[in-house]
Enzyme design. Structure first.
Site, PDB file in Angstrom:
ATOM      1  N   LEU A  33       2.570 -13.548   4.932  1.00  0.00           N
ATOM      2  CA  LEU A  33       3.391 -12.332   4.976  1.00  0.00           C
ATOM      3  C   LEU A  33       2.627 -11.130   5.520  1.00  0.00           C
ATOM      4  O   LEU A  33       1.436 -10.962   5.288  1.00  0.00           O
ATOM      5  CB  LEU A  33       3.914 -12.023   3.569  1.00  0.00           C
ATOM      6  CG  LEU A  33       4.777 -13.121   2.942  1.00  0.00           C
ATOM      7  CD1 LEU A  33       5.271 -12.672   1.563  1.00  0.00           C
ATOM      8  CD2 LEU A  33       5.960 -13.486   3.835  1.00  0.00           C
ATOM      9  N   HIS A  34       3.372 -10.293   6.242  1.00  0.00           N
ATOM     10  CA  HIS A  34       2.833  -9.035   6.762  1.00  0.00           C
ATOM     11  C   HIS A  34       3.890  -7.951   6.555  1.00  0.00           C
ATOM     12  O   HIS A  34       4.959  -8.219   5.985  1.00  0.00           O
ATOM     13  CB  HIS A  34       2.438  -9.193   8.239  1.00  0.00           C
ATOM     14  CG  HIS A  34       3.515  -9.794   9.094  1.00  0.00           C
ATOM     15  ND1 HIS A  34       4.735  -9.174   9.307  1.00  0.00           N
ATOM     16  CD2 HIS A  34       3.587 -10.969   9.780  1.00  0.00           C
ATOM     17  CE1 HIS A  34       5.488  -9.923  10.092  1.00  0.00           C
ATOM     18  NE2 HIS A  34       4.814 -11.033  10.386  1.00  0.00           N
ATOM     19  N   HIS A  37       7.625  -8.738   7.299  1.00  0.00           N
ATOM     20  CA  HIS A  37       8.340  -9.429   6.217  1.00  0.00           C
ATOM     21  C   HIS A  37       8.657  -8.451   5.074  1.00  0.00           C
ATOM     22  O   HIS A  37       9.748  -8.465   4.516  1.00  0.00           O
ATOM     23  CB  HIS A  37       7.478 -10.554   5.641  1.00  0.00           C
ATOM     24  CG  HIS A  37       7.104 -11.628   6.619  1.00  0.00           C
ATOM     25  ND1 HIS A  37       5.813 -11.824   7.035  1.00  0.00           N
ATOM     26  CD2 HIS A  37       7.854 -12.562   7.248  1.00  0.00           C
ATOM     27  CE1 HIS A  37       5.770 -12.852   7.874  1.00  0.00           C
ATOM     28  NE2 HIS A  37       6.999 -13.319   8.028  1.00  0.00           N
ATOM     29  N   LYS A 149      12.855  -8.881  15.467  1.00  0.00           N
ATOM     30  CA  LYS A 149      11.724  -9.489  16.175  1.00  0.00           C
ATOM     31  C   LYS A 149      12.102 -10.842  16.782  1.00  0.00           C
ATOM     32  O   LYS A 149      11.687 -11.190  17.881  1.00  0.00           O
ATOM     33  CB  LYS A 149      10.559  -9.645  15.185  1.00  0.00           C
ATOM     34  CG  LYS A 149       9.497 -10.642  15.535  1.00  0.00           C
ATOM     35  CD  LYS A 149       8.528 -10.032  16.490  1.00  0.00           C
ATOM     36  CE  LYS A 149       7.427 -10.971  16.944  1.00  0.00           C
ATOM     37  NZ  LYS A 149       7.299 -12.248  16.341  1.00  0.00           N
ATOM     38  N   ASP A 150      12.900 -11.637  16.018  1.00  0.00           N
ATOM     39  CA  ASP A 150      13.332 -12.951  16.502  1.00  0.00           C
ATOM     40  C   ASP A 150      14.781 -12.839  16.983  1.00  0.00           C
ATOM     41  O   ASP A 150      15.715 -13.293  16.319  1.00  0.00           O
ATOM     42  CB  ASP A 150      13.184 -13.986  15.387  1.00  0.00           C
ATOM     43  CG  ASP A 150      11.727 -14.194  15.014  1.00  0.00           C
ATOM     44  OD1 ASP A 150      11.078 -15.060  15.601  1.00  0.00           O
ATOM     45  OD2 ASP A 150      11.216 -13.436  14.158  1.00  0.00           O
ATOM     46  N   GLN A 153      16.915 -15.965  17.460  1.00  0.00           N
ATOM     47  CA  GLN A 153      17.241 -16.511  16.128  1.00  0.00           C
ATOM     48  C   GLN A 153      18.428 -15.764  15.522  1.00  0.00           C
ATOM     49  O   GLN A 153      19.334 -16.368  14.946  1.00  0.00           O
ATOM     50  CB  GLN A 153      16.012 -16.393  15.221  1.00  0.00           C
ATOM     51  CG  GLN A 153      16.258 -16.701  13.768  1.00  0.00           C
ATOM     52  CD  GLN A 153      14.950 -16.821  12.998  1.00  0.00           C
ATOM     53  OE1 GLN A 153      14.279 -17.837  13.068  1.00  0.00           O
ATOM     54  NE2 GLN A 153      14.571 -15.785  12.276  1.00  0.00           N
ATOM     55  N   VAL A 176       8.827  -4.362  13.167  1.00  0.00           N
ATOM     56  CA  VAL A 176       7.685  -3.551  12.726  1.00  0.00           C
ATOM     57  C   VAL A 176       6.508  -3.850  13.658  1.00  0.00           C
ATOM     58  O   VAL A 176       6.229  -5.019  13.958  1.00  0.00           O
ATOM     59  CB  VAL A 176       7.313  -3.870  11.259  1.00  0.00           C
ATOM     60  CG1 VAL A 176       6.088  -3.075  10.821  1.00  0.00           C
ATOM     61  CG2 VAL A 176       8.496  -3.593  10.342  1.00  0.00           C
ATOM     62  N   SER A 185       3.245 -10.328  13.688  1.00  0.00           N
ATOM     63  CA  SER A 185       3.620 -11.740  13.675  1.00  0.00           C
ATOM     64  C   SER A 185       2.552 -12.495  12.906  1.00  0.00           C
ATOM     65  O   SER A 185       1.354 -12.175  13.010  1.00  0.00           O
ATOM     66  CB  SER A 185       3.686 -12.284  15.105  1.00  0.00           C
ATOM     67  OG  SER A 185       3.660 -13.699  15.090  1.00  0.00           O
TER      68      SER A 185
HETATM   69  P1  AMP Z   1       8.823 -15.891   9.831  1.00  0.00           P
HETATM   70  O1  AMP Z   1       8.017 -15.953   8.586  1.00  0.00           O
HETATM   71  O2  AMP Z   1       8.019 -15.678  11.065  1.00  0.00           O
HETATM   72  O3  AMP Z   1       9.809 -17.028   9.939  1.00  0.00           O
HETATM   73  O4  AMP Z   1       9.714 -14.583   9.709  1.00  0.00           O
HETATM   74  C1  AMP Z   1      10.551 -14.390   8.605  1.00  0.00           C
HETATM   75  C2  AMP Z   1      11.447 -13.224   8.878  1.00  0.00           C
HETATM   76  O5  AMP Z   1      10.673 -12.058   9.115  1.00  0.00           O
HETATM   77  C3  AMP Z   1      12.313 -13.439  10.139  1.00  0.00           C
HETATM   78  O6  AMP Z   1      13.620 -12.942   9.895  1.00  0.00           O
HETATM   79  C4  AMP Z   1      11.598 -12.606  11.158  1.00  0.00           C
HETATM   80  O7  AMP Z   1      12.444 -12.124  12.197  1.00  0.00           O
HETATM   81  C5  AMP Z   1      11.077 -11.457  10.319  1.00  0.00           C
HETATM   82  N1  AMP Z   1       9.951 -10.800  10.991  1.00  0.00           N
HETATM   83  C6  AMP Z   1       8.837 -11.386  11.491  1.00  0.00           C
HETATM   84  N2  AMP Z   1       8.059 -10.475  12.096  1.00  0.00           N
HETATM   85  C7  AMP Z   1       8.699  -9.291  11.990  1.00  0.00           C
HETATM   86  C8  AMP Z   1       8.395  -7.948  12.421  1.00  0.00           C
HETATM   87  N3  AMP Z   1       7.292  -7.657  13.100  1.00  0.00           N
HETATM   88  N4  AMP Z   1       9.293  -6.966  12.139  1.00  0.00           N
HETATM   89  C9  AMP Z   1      10.440  -7.253  11.460  1.00  0.00           C
HETATM   90  N5  AMP Z   1      10.763  -8.483  11.019  1.00  0.00           N
HETATM   91  C10 AMP Z   1       9.909  -9.488  11.279  1.00  0.00           C
END
Ligand code: AMP
Length: 282
Positions: A33-34, A37, A149-150, A153, A176, A185
């Site tokens: 997580l960042h 998330h 970001k996605d 998706q 973000v 990411s």
């Molecule tokens: P992931 O863990 O990469 O599958 O991402 C989980 C959720 O967090 C997804 O809905 C992503 O679009 C969102 N997410 C990932 N990176 C960012 C970001 N930089 N800003 C906003 N949402 C994000």
């Protein structure tokens, strides 16, 4: 925060909660997580009575030569972060729990799922649509939070929610970024120092195209993005697209706005970024 690892227990918790009123929010993630998330978690906290976050590195959405086995896993830190954000339940099942032996049903959004990232990652969006529909069934949220970001998706999941009549609202939260523009990411952890600075080409290309949006054509914006990639060493562009955010098809003009979307390999790491252009004022 209570951590739940079985579907049966998660369903029992949701069923018990359903008897009361209140709004249930879901934030699906793959962990590591960042702040991106956490921004989804905060948005969920602001709008929902209860929040479920999920951590599941979904094998179904990774291709055979992709980074499933080395995808960053930082579970204990993630638990601390989600606890601090006031998440009520963390659902973190094993792959065997989600896909027991014999599982074979999948959810496919065939046309949208073959565009942008779907074109270079065959089967990726089938994996995403399948796991997200399972998470929706298991947790039955009122609101489900995803990141802009996605962008592809988001398009795939919006279509799936409509087509399969999931009784929930998708909430899409802004991307973000780091101070220098790099979109956060989990995969940024793969980058060494040199790659980290090369990775800025994605946000730079988007901003170059955005600067042309008032007067340029979609082709001009696409060319501007491509030339930005071509002039950066150690980077291989996958796509640089100017598309409709719902259909992910190329737009022929920018009057109604557009999604600028890029993907590129920086060393061995595939990164994506995008920017939404608003409709032109008339
Ligand atoms: P992931 O863990 O990469 O599958 O991402 C989980 C959720 O967090 C997804 O809905 C992503 O679009 C969102 N997410 C990932 N990176 C960012 C970001 N930089 N800003 C906003 N949402 C994000």
């Amino acid at each position: 925060m209570q951590t739940v690892t079985t579907i049966r227990e998660m369903q029992a918790i949701v069923r018990a909660g359903r008897r009361g009123s209140g709004i249930l929010g879901l934030v699906p993630t793959m962990g590591a997580l960042h702040e991106g998330h956490l921004s989804l978690v905060r948005a969920a906290r602001a709008r929902c009575t209860h929040v479920i976050a999920t951590i599941f590195v979904n094998p179904l959405q990774f291709g055979p030569n992709e980074d499933f086995s080395r995808y960053p896993r930082t579970f204990e830190r993630d638990v601390e972060l989600l606890t601090d954000e006031g998440v009520d339940w963390l659902f973190a099942p094993s792959a065997e729990e989600m896909y027991p032996v014999g599982a074979q049903t999948t959810v496919d959004v065939p046309e949208l799922g073959a565009r942008l990232d779907g074109a270079s990652r065959p089967g990726h969006f089938r994996g995403v649509a399948t796991v997200v529909s399972k998470l929706f069934h298991i947790t039955q949220p009122d609101l489900a939070f995803f990141g802009q970001k996605d962008a592809a998706q988001v398009a795939v999941l919006r279509r799936m929610v409509k087509d399969l009549n999931f009784p929930l609202e998708l909430v899409v939260c802004p991307t973000v970024r780091e101070a220098d523009g790099l979109a956060l990411s989990s995969r940024n952890r793969y980058l060494n120092e040199e790659e980290r600075s090369r990775a800025l080409v994605l946000s730079r290309a988007l901003r170059k195209a955005e600067a042309l949006a008032a007067t340029g054509t979609p082709a001009m914006l696409r060319d501007a993005m491509l030339s930005e990639f071509e002039s950066t060493d150690g980077v291989r562009v996958d796509y640089a697209a100017v598309v409709d955010p719902d259909t992910l098809l190329d737009v022929s003009d920018l009057s109604q706005g557009a999604l600028l979307a890029v993907a590129a390999w920086v060393g061995n790491t595939r990164l994506i970024d995008n920017l939404l252009l608003p409709a032109r004022e008339v």
